[in-house]
Design an enzyme around this catalytic site. Sequence first.
Site, mmCIF file in Angstrom:
data_model
loop_
_atom_site.group_PDB
_atom_site.id
_atom_site.type_symbol
_atom_site.label_atom_id
_atom_site.label_comp_id
_atom_site.label_asym_id
_atom_site.label_seq_id
_atom_site.Cartn_x
_atom_site.Cartn_y
_atom_site.Cartn_z
ATOM 1 N N THR A 35 0.608 -1.446 -0.042
ATOM 2 C CA THR A 35 0.186 0.111 0.234
ATOM 3 C C THR A 35 0.882 1.379 -0.058
ATOM 4 O OG1 THR A 35 -1.845 1.235 1.162
ATOM 5 C CG2 THR A 35 -0.463 -0.087 2.438
ATOM 6 N N ARG B 230 -7.914 -3.733 -6.776
ATOM 7 C CA ARG B 230 -8.519 -3.024 -7.941
ATOM 8 C C ARG B 230 -7.510 -1.858 -8.169
ATOM 9 N NH1 ARG B 230 -10.978 1.493 -9.099
ATOM 10 N NH2 ARG B 230 -12.523 1.479 -10.936
HETATM 11 P P1 ADP Z 1 -1.277 1.212 -4.600
HETATM 12 O O1 ADP Z 1 -1.902 -0.057 -5.496
HETATM 13 O O2 ADP Z 1 -1.043 2.099 -5.588
HETATM 14 O O3 ADP Z 1 -0.359 0.880 -3.826
HETATM 15 P P2 ADP Z 1 -3.194 1.513 -2.582
HETATM 16 O O4 ADP Z 1 -2.450 1.643 -1.214
HETATM 17 O O5 ADP Z 1 -4.490 2.371 -2.653
HETATM 18 O O6 ADP Z 1 -2.432 1.929 -3.859
HETATM 19 O O7 ADP Z 1 -3.875 0.008 -2.633
HETATM 20 C C1 ADP Z 1 -3.043 -1.070 -2.471
HETATM 21 C C2 ADP Z 1 -3.556 -2.191 -2.411
HETATM 22 O O8 ADP Z 1 -4.949 -2.511 -2.246
HETATM 23 C C3 ADP Z 1 -3.881 -2.564 -4.085
HETATM 24 O O9 ADP Z 1 -3.688 -3.908 -4.355
HETATM 25 C C4 ADP Z 1 -5.240 -2.055 -4.281
HETATM 26 O O10 ADP Z 1 -5.627 -2.517 -5.494
HETATM 27 C C5 ADP Z 1 -5.947 -2.549 -2.993
HETATM 28 N N1 ADP Z 1 -6.988 -1.698 -2.702
HETATM 29 C C6 ADP Z 1 -7.041 -0.639 -2.140
HETATM 30 N N2 ADP Z 1 -8.400 -0.228 -1.956
HETATM 31 C C7 ADP Z 1 -9.144 -1.159 -2.340
HETATM 32 C C8 ADP Z 1 -10.622 -1.673 -2.060
HETATM 33 N N3 ADP Z 1 -11.537 -0.662 -1.760
HETATM 34 N N4 ADP Z 1 -11.079 -2.675 -2.834
HETATM 35 C C9 ADP Z 1 -10.242 -3.516 -3.137
HETATM 36 N N5 ADP Z 1 -8.790 -3.578 -3.139
HETATM 37 C C10 ADP Z 1 -8.302 -2.359 -2.706
#
Ligand code: ADP
Length: 574
Positions: A199, A293
């Site tokens: 994340t 996602r």
């Molecule tokens: P990044 O993917 O750029 O690190 P994030 O920190 O927002 O960005 O997301 C971390 C992981 O969590 C990713 O695999 C992302 O697809 C997943 N993710 C984040 N929010 C959600 C959500 N509401 N539902 C499903 N997967 C999520």
Amino acid sequence: MANAPHGGQLKDLVARDAHLRESLIEESRSLPDIYLNERQLCDLELICNGGFSPLEGFMNQADYESVRDTLRLKSGDLFSMPITLDVSQEDIDSLKLAAGSRIALRDPRDEAALAILTVEDIYRFDKALEAERVMGADDPAHPSVAYARKNVKEFYVGGKVQAVQPPQHFDYVDIRFTPAELRAHFKKVSWRKVVAFQTRNPMHRAHRELTVRAARQHQANVLIHPVVGLTKPGDVDHYTRVRAYQALMPKYPNGMATLALLPLAMRMAGPREAVWHAIIRKNFGATHFIVGRDHAGPGKNSQGKDFYGPYDAQELVTKYKDELHIEMVPFQMMTYLPGSDEYQPVDEVPKGTPTADISGTELRKRLRTGAAIPDWFSYEAVVKVLRESYPPRLKQGFVILLTGLHNSGKDTIAKALSVVLQQQGGRSVSLLLGEAVRQDLGSIGDDVTAEDKDANVRRIGFVAAELSRAGAAVIAAPTAPLAKSRQAVRDLVASTGSGNYFEVHVSTPIEHCEKTDRRGVYKRARDGSLKGFAGVDLEYETPSKPELVVDLTQMTVPEIVHAIILTLETQSLV
Ligand code: ADP
């Protein structure tokens, strides 16, 4: 049993032996130096500690082109991201770089030699082609493409590195682990299956539910593995995020999850990035890896369309699953079901069931205004951390710059405004008035030339911006006759993130200023004994777009103060 590292063997290039380390440090003293930038520092740390296994250095031309075009190293090992060290022609000439030469790679913060690179080759590369192949488009709306255009020099230097010492960190040292350390930890606590969560954002209830669900599905423990190197410009800073993760950890059942920080420089390359992330987590000993996602999505391209489809990352990881040897745990978007007070992936929600979500934009808005953030969305402890870093406007600092001629009433207004703001409370109030500033802060030159005046207003602006960053209400009242100096103060305040800057032009006519000048300053300016005097021998450049114009011959001081307060109110600052 923990997963085997990518390529079979965990690279651990740091010199453990004290004698070897000393001799490398000694050798580095006579070598040409490259001072690494932030991204290169992150890359080097993960090359040296094995996070990027099987890499042992920065990619040579053959590996680079192969990774760029086929997602494989020359050896055939899957690797989806070029890891390169860029230099300019000038660097090549001045450092006399050639195949076989050794270069010290240094940490710019403390100049420590982190590694010695033996140059294998130096090669030109095609930036646009790299962008097309790796990022999917040569479009500067992509943060990595913009980064490359702005920062990456025209040659890459390939070669293996001999690590001297890891870069020194001062923040969250106790939760930074190398792959070997994390593997040893998993062994110690008998975690056989570990699902890693990548994340770059603060985590809320959806993420907690998602990770627990993944753990349940696979009877695994959870590694929260946030990126603390470079992420997408504009992201929440990692200090705040780590405090938020620490606040979240107690929400997991005891012993289920652990938090470790990853000094990765993200590229926001969506699908290719997901494959890279999986390889890295495998090296850190995880057996499973969550891809949700829009994993590592860079946002919209210059046509306003998403660079990648929301589940492209899952598809690419699936394509390589037989050789990744870390199992992907795919998730669709997690959404909240108010009826049953639970989170579920959208594909499992029965049609017609009411759902609720709070977008990132909406969350930022609520933080800004201080509006409630519901329990179903996040946890009180997490929200508290975010609110400390993103105080509502009522608690943000601001700068009021009163500009105008000598004796126009700036100081009187400033002092009165200071009293009213102190009565209001909630912030400390700082007054930066002409004479006091001159005496206590000193002034550049004799403050006669336009250059001196400009420099002096900028230094007041610097102090004002820093105070406002710390949450103070700052009232500065220099004459500030030059438009460029006032713009510089505006920019300085903008650079603090708040941009709470208010230019108040005190436009009292010069006749009035001169007539009521009891200290005879105008007289001295008129007879030439005082030089560089705004309105007499130096032009006062009338502000073109002040937030407010006030004139002491038209309004009383209390009216002016009230007008300023009303202006602050329009921005919800009072
Ligand atoms: P990044 O993917 O750029 O690190 P994030 O920190 O927002 O960005 O997301 C971390 C992981 O969590 C990713 O695999 C992302 O697809 C997943 N993710 C984040 N929010 C959600 C959500 N509401 N539902 C499903 N997967 C999520």
